[in-house]
Motif scaffolding. Structure first.
Motif, PDB file in Angstrom:
ATOM      1  N   PRO A 191      44.706  40.329  41.898  1.00 46.20           N
ATOM      2  CA  PRO A 191      44.470  40.090  40.465  1.00 46.20           C
ATOM      3  C   PRO A 191      44.400  41.382  39.678  1.00 46.20           C
ATOM      4  O   PRO A 191      44.657  41.390  38.474  1.00 46.20           O
ATOM      5  CB  PRO A 191      43.131  39.339  40.445  1.00 46.20           C
ATOM      6  CG  PRO A 191      42.477  39.673  41.743  1.00 46.20           C
ATOM      7  CD  PRO A 191      43.567  39.883  42.736  1.00 46.20           C
ATOM      8  N   LEU A 192      44.075  42.492  40.339  1.00 45.46           N
ATOM      9  CA  LEU A 192      44.069  43.781  39.641  1.00 45.46           C
ATOM     10  C   LEU A 192      45.481  44.176  39.235  1.00 45.46           C
ATOM     11  O   LEU A 192      45.739  44.507  38.073  1.00 45.46           O
ATOM     12  CB  LEU A 192      43.460  44.870  40.535  1.00 45.46           C
ATOM     13  CG  LEU A 192      41.965  44.815  40.820  1.00 45.46           C
ATOM     14  CD1 LEU A 192      41.576  45.974  41.732  1.00 45.46           C
ATOM     15  CD2 LEU A 192      41.156  44.860  39.539  1.00 45.46           C
ATOM     16  N   LEU A 193      46.400  44.163  40.191  1.00 40.72           N
ATOM     17  CA  LEU A 193      47.766  44.570  39.886  1.00 40.72           C
ATOM     18  C   LEU A 193      48.399  43.682  38.832  1.00 40.72           C
ATOM     19  O   LEU A 193      49.160  44.145  37.980  1.00 40.72           O
ATOM     20  CB  LEU A 193      48.625  44.556  41.156  1.00 40.72           C
ATOM     21  CG  LEU A 193      48.252  45.541  42.262  1.00 40.72           C
ATOM     22  CD1 LEU A 193      49.281  45.482  43.388  1.00 40.72           C
ATOM     23  CD2 LEU A 193      48.122  46.964  41.733  1.00 40.72           C
ATOM     24  N   THR A 223      39.202  34.656  41.305  1.00 42.32           N
ATOM     25  CA  THR A 223      38.452  35.901  41.504  1.00 42.32           C
ATOM     26  C   THR A 223      37.397  36.077  40.423  1.00 42.32           C
ATOM     27  O   THR A 223      36.242  36.423  40.703  1.00 42.32           O
ATOM     28  CB  THR A 223      39.409  37.097  41.508  1.00 42.32           C
ATOM     29  OG1 THR A 223      40.392  36.927  42.528  1.00 42.32           O
ATOM     30  CG2 THR A 223      38.654  38.395  41.769  1.00 42.32           C
ATOM     31  N   ARG A 224      37.782  35.844  39.171  1.00 36.59           N
ATOM     32  CA  ARG A 224      36.835  35.977  38.057  1.00 36.59           C
ATOM     33  C   ARG A 224      35.660  35.023  38.211  1.00 36.59           C
ATOM     34  O   ARG A 224      34.486  35.421  38.091  1.00 36.59           O
ATOM     35  CB  ARG A 224      37.560  35.703  36.742  1.00 36.59           C
ATOM     36  CG  ARG A 224      36.681  35.732  35.491  1.00 36.59           C
ATOM     37  CD  ARG A 224      37.382  35.019  34.360  1.00 36.59           C
ATOM     38  NE  ARG A 224      37.673  33.629  34.704  1.00 36.59           N
ATOM     39  CZ  ARG A 224      38.619  32.892  34.112  1.00 36.59           C
ATOM     40  NH1 ARG A 224      39.371  33.422  33.164  1.00 36.59           N
ATOM     41  NH2 ARG A 224      38.813  31.640  34.474  1.00 36.59           N
ATOM     42  N   PRO A 230      29.010  33.769  42.428  1.00 37.52           N
ATOM     43  CA  PRO A 230      29.344  33.531  43.835  1.00 37.52           C
ATOM     44  C   PRO A 230      28.490  32.439  44.476  1.00 37.52           C
ATOM     45  O   PRO A 230      28.964  31.724  45.362  1.00 37.52           O
ATOM     46  CB  PRO A 230      29.101  34.898  44.490  1.00 37.52           C
ATOM     47  CG  PRO A 230      28.213  35.640  43.560  1.00 37.52           C
ATOM     48  CD  PRO A 230      28.556  35.159  42.199  1.00 37.52           C
ATOM     49  N   GLU A 231      27.237  32.318  44.027  1.00 39.27           N
ATOM     50  CA  GLU A 231      26.366  31.309  44.651  1.00 39.27           C
ATOM     51  C   GLU A 231      26.918  29.904  44.485  1.00 39.27           C
ATOM     52  O   GLU A 231      26.732  29.041  45.349  1.00 39.27           O
ATOM     53  CB  GLU A 231      24.954  31.388  44.054  1.00 39.27           C
ATOM     54  CG  GLU A 231      24.158  32.608  44.483  1.00 39.27           C
ATOM     55  CD  GLU A 231      24.598  33.882  43.778  1.00 39.27           C
ATOM     56  OE1 GLU A 231      25.317  33.780  42.744  1.00 39.27           O
ATOM     57  OE2 GLU A 231      24.240  34.978  44.257  1.00 39.27           O
ATOM     58  N   ARG A 232      27.582  29.650  43.370  1.00 41.70           N
ATOM     59  CA  ARG A 232      28.164  28.320  43.163  1.00 41.70           C
ATOM     60  C   ARG A 232      29.209  28.019  44.253  1.00 41.70           C
ATOM     61  O   ARG A 232      29.297  26.903  44.743  1.00 41.70           O
ATOM     62  CB  ARG A 232      28.814  28.244  41.774  1.00 41.70           C
ATOM     63  CG  ARG A 232      29.496  26.909  41.478  1.00 41.70           C
ATOM     64  CD  ARG A 232      29.766  26.762  39.990  1.00 41.70           C
ATOM     65  NE  ARG A 232      30.710  27.742  39.520  1.00 41.70           N
ATOM     66  CZ  ARG A 232      32.041  27.530  39.447  1.00 41.70           C
ATOM     67  NH1 ARG A 232      32.538  26.360  39.857  1.00 41.70           N
ATOM     68  NH2 ARG A 232      32.852  28.444  38.979  1.00 41.70           N
ATOM     69  N   TYR A 233      29.988  29.035  44.614  1.00 46.57           N
ATOM     70  CA  TYR A 233      30.976  28.851  45.680  1.00 46.57           C
ATOM     71  C   TYR A 233      30.303  28.756  47.041  1.00 46.57           C
ATOM     72  O   TYR A 233      30.734  27.993  47.915  1.00 46.57           O
ATOM     73  CB  TYR A 233      31.992  29.995  45.655  1.00 46.57           C
ATOM     74  CG  TYR A 233      32.983  29.862  44.526  1.00 46.57           C
ATOM     75  CD1 TYR A 233      34.218  29.255  44.723  1.00 46.57           C
ATOM     76  CD2 TYR A 233      32.672  30.321  43.247  1.00 46.57           C
ATOM     77  CE1 TYR A 233      35.130  29.118  43.680  1.00 46.57           C
ATOM     78  CE2 TYR A 233      33.571  30.189  42.203  1.00 46.57           C
ATOM     79  CZ  TYR A 233      34.797  29.588  42.425  1.00 46.57           C
ATOM     80  OH  TYR A 233      35.685  29.445  41.392  1.00 46.57           O
TER      81      TYR A 233
END
Length: 244
Positions: A191-193, A223-224, A230-233
């Motif tokens: 996602p950076l590139l 990614t965003r 992250p806890e939701r995932y």
């Protein structure tokens, strides 16, 4: 981003399609293929198996690069002739380029070994054997010292790069594109590139190829959202199995 790409169009020649034979069985090729390259940097993005790497490899063969990486002088693997999809591609050029490089992350070690046996100097690769550097250092040495003018076909160049070095690689690509001396076609999951200013993003999804904004790709959104919460995932990924 300014400049015009060397390779402007690729299409599929119906008379050379081999029905029922891989990779012509890929859904992305089911209805033919026509791609226009309108910017110096084009990204291919999509899930594993979507066909982006297969198409990039075919482009490499059609433009004369060795299928295991390198430039047109690096034909160091036997049995590379007769690439079915490469033979079926019709290429249109604004300006034919004979310089450039094809990078396959998965065969980069093999390419480095070839250089050990064939090169008397590593001046074009930073002055050091690629085998004496870490994987990420070797990648960046290649990008910094070997990339000049020409057509660059890159399959997952981020594979060995830290986030910081992905940003350094973006700077290299952007600088060469600004000078109008290089064209990049890059298959990536990064996602950076994908956020490189002025680049065009082509998404391979459900058997179709469409232009999308980098922020609308699944790679960027996932990614965003993960980094934001992250806890939701984790609650979904690591939930205990339901009791019987």
């Amino acid at each position: 981003m300014i400049g015009s790409p060397f390779l402007s169009r690729v299409s599929l020649r119906d008379d050379r399609v081999q029905a029922g034979v891989h990779p012509f069985t890929l859904p992305v090729l089911a209805n033919g293929l026509t791609l226009e390259f309108t910017t110096p940097v084009t990204f291919f993005v999509g899930e594993n198996g979507s066909g982006k790497s297969s198409l990039l490899e075919a482009l490499a063969w059609a433009t004369g690069f060795g299928l295991h990486g390198g430039n047109r002088d690096h034909q160091y693997v036997n049995g590379e002739e007769g690439h079915a999809l490469g033979r079926a591609l019709a290429l249109t050029w604004r300006q034919r380029s004979t310089d450039g490089f094809f990078l396959r992350a998965e065969t980069f070690h093999q390419f480095s070994s070839y250089l050990e046996e064939s090169e008397s100097t590593f001046a074009r690769y930073g002055g050091r054997s690629l085998h004496t550097q870490s994987h990420g250092e070797a990648f960046l040495s290649l990008f910094e010292h070997r990339f000049e003018d020409g057509l660059y076909l890159l399959d997952e160049p981020e594979a060995a790069l830290s986030p910081q070095r992905q940003l350094a690689f973006m700077q290299i690509m952007y600088g060469l594109a600004q000078q109008r001396v290089a064209q990049f076609i890059v298959a990536t999951h990064s996602p950076l590139l994908l956020c490189l200013p002025g680049a065009r993003v082509l998404e391979f999804d459900n058997g179709a190829i469409s232009q999308v904004a980098c922020r609308d790709t699944e790679h960027f959104r996932l990614t965003r959202d993960f980094l934001n919460d992250p806890e939701r995932y984790f609650r979904y990924l690591f939930a205990p199995d339901d009791a019987d």
